[in-house]
Design an enzyme around this catalytic site. Structure first.
Site, PDB file in Angstrom:
ATOM      1  N   SER A 123      12.537  17.917  62.228  1.00  0.00           N
ATOM      2  CA  SER A 123      12.196  19.260  61.760  1.00  0.00           C
ATOM      3  C   SER A 123      10.821  19.231  61.106  1.00  0.00           C
ATOM      4  O   SER A 123      10.330  18.168  60.712  1.00  0.00           O
ATOM      5  CB  SER A 123      13.210  19.725  60.715  1.00  0.00           C
ATOM      6  N   ASP A 124      10.201  20.406  60.970  1.00  0.00           N
ATOM      7  CA  ASP A 124       9.031  20.469  60.104  1.00  0.00           C
ATOM      8  C   ASP A 124       9.544  20.393  58.669  1.00  0.00           C
ATOM      9  O   ASP A 124      10.726  20.600  58.403  1.00  0.00           O
ATOM     10  CB  ASP A 124       8.214  21.745  60.345  1.00  0.00           C
ATOM     11  N   TRP A 125       8.650  20.106  57.757  1.00  0.00           N
ATOM     12  CA  TRP A 125       9.027  19.783  56.371  1.00  0.00           C
ATOM     13  C   TRP A 125       9.724  20.972  55.693  1.00  0.00           C
ATOM     14  O   TRP A 125       9.111  22.007  55.446  1.00  0.00           O
ATOM     15  CB  TRP A 125       7.782  19.329  55.604  1.00  0.00           C
TER      16      TRP A 125
ATOM     17  N   GLY B 119      11.834  22.917  57.014  1.00  0.00           N
ATOM     18  CA  GLY B 119      11.902  24.054  57.924  1.00  0.00           C
ATOM     19  C   GLY B 119      13.289  24.235  58.547  1.00  0.00           C
ATOM     20  O   GLY B 119      13.415  24.801  59.625  1.00  0.00           O
TER      21      GLY B 119
END
Ligand code: BGC
Length: 646
Positions: free
Chosen positions: A208-210, A212
């Site tokens: 995942s993005d940080w 997100g």
């Protein structure tokens, strides 16, 4: 492995690490940002020009050299995973992260990202293609819902990711912050399981993005493998409860864990096999950064051949906020702090020590100078991750340009920004305009070399520059009407309702929109001036046994100095059962030619170059019939045309 060990593995730790399973010898893996160089406290790294500048080089070899240098610095610093490259398409000039990406066109972006990723990974460093998918604006990105039909996704927004996987073998994919068709991308089962892991058979790691990720169960079922940076929604305790309640499937947990362990072991094996000698920041990498700026700076205007400047000139006024210090990068995760950055003023001073430089404080300085160089644009504060920015330059800068053009006809504007800026309102008074992007630590030297003719510019626009924002494809289908571009900090987004961004232009993004609307852009996609001229001849096209085509033509340098031409090959389907762009870029070649030299170019087009994505059959479809092949110097400067029947 125990269930606790398995659950623990699904989230990162210490902001940039995986956890590993120490008891079983599965080690922790270390990550760092990002595409344009190593961003790590206390590790001096080469600050490369904006990735968008790399796109403007249209040079696959430069992309490979750039990736190799970045990869070497990561390896030397003991970083296993590079959190880049970012490849989201440039949809509007407003996008706060455009400088980190590769422009508006799927073919150009794919052609450059493949050698970049290959070169990074050849150093034993895993690359991460991001942000999957449709993160084309940073305005309240975590409540922004990109509404896009499947054909548009498959034809415009997916091909770069597909190329990263299929052609470059990228080892990681990072999801994005936005929603796609109503689901967060980290929770979007269609996107991750059906497309990425299913259709594309991706065998690497999906992270995942940080922070997100929002919904524990949906993310668990979507196909995501790793939540970064820590256990926001996949905290082990929470997963354990849901598992016990039968809400999460044990076999899915095993699938994720197997993937994480295998991926870590593969990385170990790969690193053991790579015999490269990694270098940290070094002169060879600085040279790659400089070469990127030399080939990526785009000369947009050169009235009466004012440039290159004559070495005999006596006085130059170098003015504007970007003259010294010159911003080296946009802001956010991609920003690499530059060691001893060169400014435009400093570079001119070094290259032409005999020329008297003034800062143009008084109108008299401007009037009496042989030429005025106005350095304008954006910087890491105003153009960065987490917000978008206006198309217009800040108003005081526009006034400064006007003051200069009123005082001196030889006014040259150097734009330092991570994308296009509004120029139509002030460009007529100028003699020349050079787009220098964010030049990194030493790209200003390239600016000086171009201004004085030591380097012949060969950069070409990786996007279309419209006269006015209402002319653009996405106008009316961007952030809610009336809102300011500058977003509040990310944490405020959670108090805002999600809003839809309908990609109503469909497959007619970028130059395809201008072809359809008939509106002339200020500067077309693929455009850029040179100090020499080129002629095209002899187009020959033949179908290949594989169902594609081979395109041959000749390019001659007809001017007085050595230079490089970017010859672009566009394909158009003349009669189709679905609406298709008039033409799409499907190949290009950058040719370096001495005065009078002529070379033959051969561009091979695969069958997919002629296809559209058929949503009914879920397959790429080439409709038999006639196609137009055009070759030229920009999307609006097609010099040769041929027809091909498939
Ligand atoms: C960015 C990513 C970046 C990550 C880790 C996020 O805010 O969107 O591109 O890799 O942070 O720093």
């Amino acid at each position: 492995m125990t269930v606790d060990e398995k659950l623990d593995l699904l989230t990162g730790t210490d902001s940039m690490w995986t956890k590993g399973v120490p008891r079983l010898g599965v080690r922790r893996v270390r990550m760092a940002d990002a595409t344009m160089g190593l961003r790590e406290d206390n590790v001096p790294a080469t600050a490369f020009p904006a990735f968008l500048c790399l796109a403007a080089t249209w040079n696959r070899e430069v992309a490979a050299a750039y990736g190799r240098a970045v990869g070497e610095e990561f390896r030397a610093a003991g970083i296993d995973v590079l959190l880049g490259p970012g490849v989201n398409l440039y949809r509007t000039h407003h996008g706060g992260r455009n400088f980190e990406y590769l422009g508006e066109d799927p073919c150009l972006a794919a052609e450059l990202v493949v050698p970049y990723i290959q070169a990074v990974q050849e150093q034993g460093v895993a690359a991460t293609v991001k942000h999957f998918a449709a993160n084309n604006s940073d305005w309240h990105r975590s409540v922004s819902n990109s509404v896009i039909d499947e054909r548009t996704l498959r034809e415009r927004y997916f091909p770069v990711f597909e190329a990263a996987i299929w052609r470059a073998g990228v080892r990681c994919v990072m999801t994005s912050y936005n929603l796609l068709n109503g689901e967060y991308t980290a929770e979007n089962r269609w996107l991750l399981t059906d497309v990425l892991l299913g259709d594309w058979q991706f065998t690497g790691l999906v992270m995942s993005d940080w922070a997100g990720t929002w919904d524990t169960e949906k993310a668990f079922q979507s196909g995501l493998h790793l939540e970064m940076p820590g256990g926001k929604v996949w905290a082990a305790e929470r997963l354990r409860t849901l598992l016990a309640a039968g809400k999460l499937a044990a076999d899915e947990l095993d699938r994720k864990v197997s993937r994480l362990v295998e991926w870590t072991l593969e990385l170990d094996a790969h690193q053991a096999a790579v015999a490269s000698t990694p270098h940290g920041r070094c002169p060879a990498h600085a040279e790659v950064a400089l070469q990127t700026a030399r080939e990526g700076s785009v000369l947009l205007r050169n009235r009466d051949g004012l440039l290159p400047l004559a070495p005999t000139m006596k006085t130059l006024a170098v003015v504007g906020p970007a003259a010294c210090p010159t911003p080296t990068s946009g802001g956010g995760a991609a920003r690499v702090a530059a060691v001893d950055p060169v400014s435009i003023l400093g570079a001119i001073n070094r290259l032409a020590p005999a020329v008297r430089l003034t800062r143009g404080e008084r109108d008299d300085d401007l009037k009496t100078a042989d030429a005025v160089i106005v350095c304008v644009g954006y910087d890491a504060e105003r153009e960065r991750e987490g917000c978008d920015r206006p198309f217009e330059l800040p108003w005081p800068q526009v006034q400064l340009i006007r003051r200069c053009t009123a005082a001196n006809p030889n006014t040259i504007v150097v734009v330092v920004a991570g994308g296009g800026v509004e120029m139509a309102s002030w460009i007529d008074g100028t003699a020349a305009v050079l787009h220098a992007w964010y030049p990194g630590e030493n790209g200003c030297q390239a600016v000086a070399e171009i201004l004085f003719g030591e380097v012949n510019p060969s950069g070409r626009l990786p996007f279309t520059l419209e006269r006015a924002w209402p002319d653009a494809a996405a106008f009316g289908h961007y952030i809610p009407e009336g809102e300011a571009h500058y977003a509040d900090p990310d944490y405020v987004s959670q108090y805002r309702p999600a809003f839809d961004v309908a990609y109503a232009e469909g497959v007619f993004g970028g130059y395809a929109h201008f072809d359809r609307s008939g509106t002339a852009p200020l500067f077309p996609f693929g455009f850029g001036l040179s100090y020499t001229t080129f002629a095209y001849a002899g187009l020959a096209v033949r179908a290949t046994a594989e169902g594609g085509a081979e395109v041959r033509f000749r390019v001659r340098n007809t001017g007085g100095c050595a230079g490089a031409e970017v010859a672009q090959v566009y394909v158009g389907d003349l009669v189709a059962t679905v609406p298709r762009p008039v033409k799409e870029l499907k190949g290009f070649v950058k040719l370096f030619l001495q005065p009078g030299e002529e070379r033959e170019a051969v561009v091979t087009l695969e069958r997919r170059a002629f296809a559209f994505y058929d949503v009914a059959t879920h397959a790429w479809c080439v409709e038999p019939g006639e196609f137009r092949i055009s070759v030229g110097a920009s999307a609006r400067d097609l010099r040769l045309n041929a027809s091909l029947t498939l």
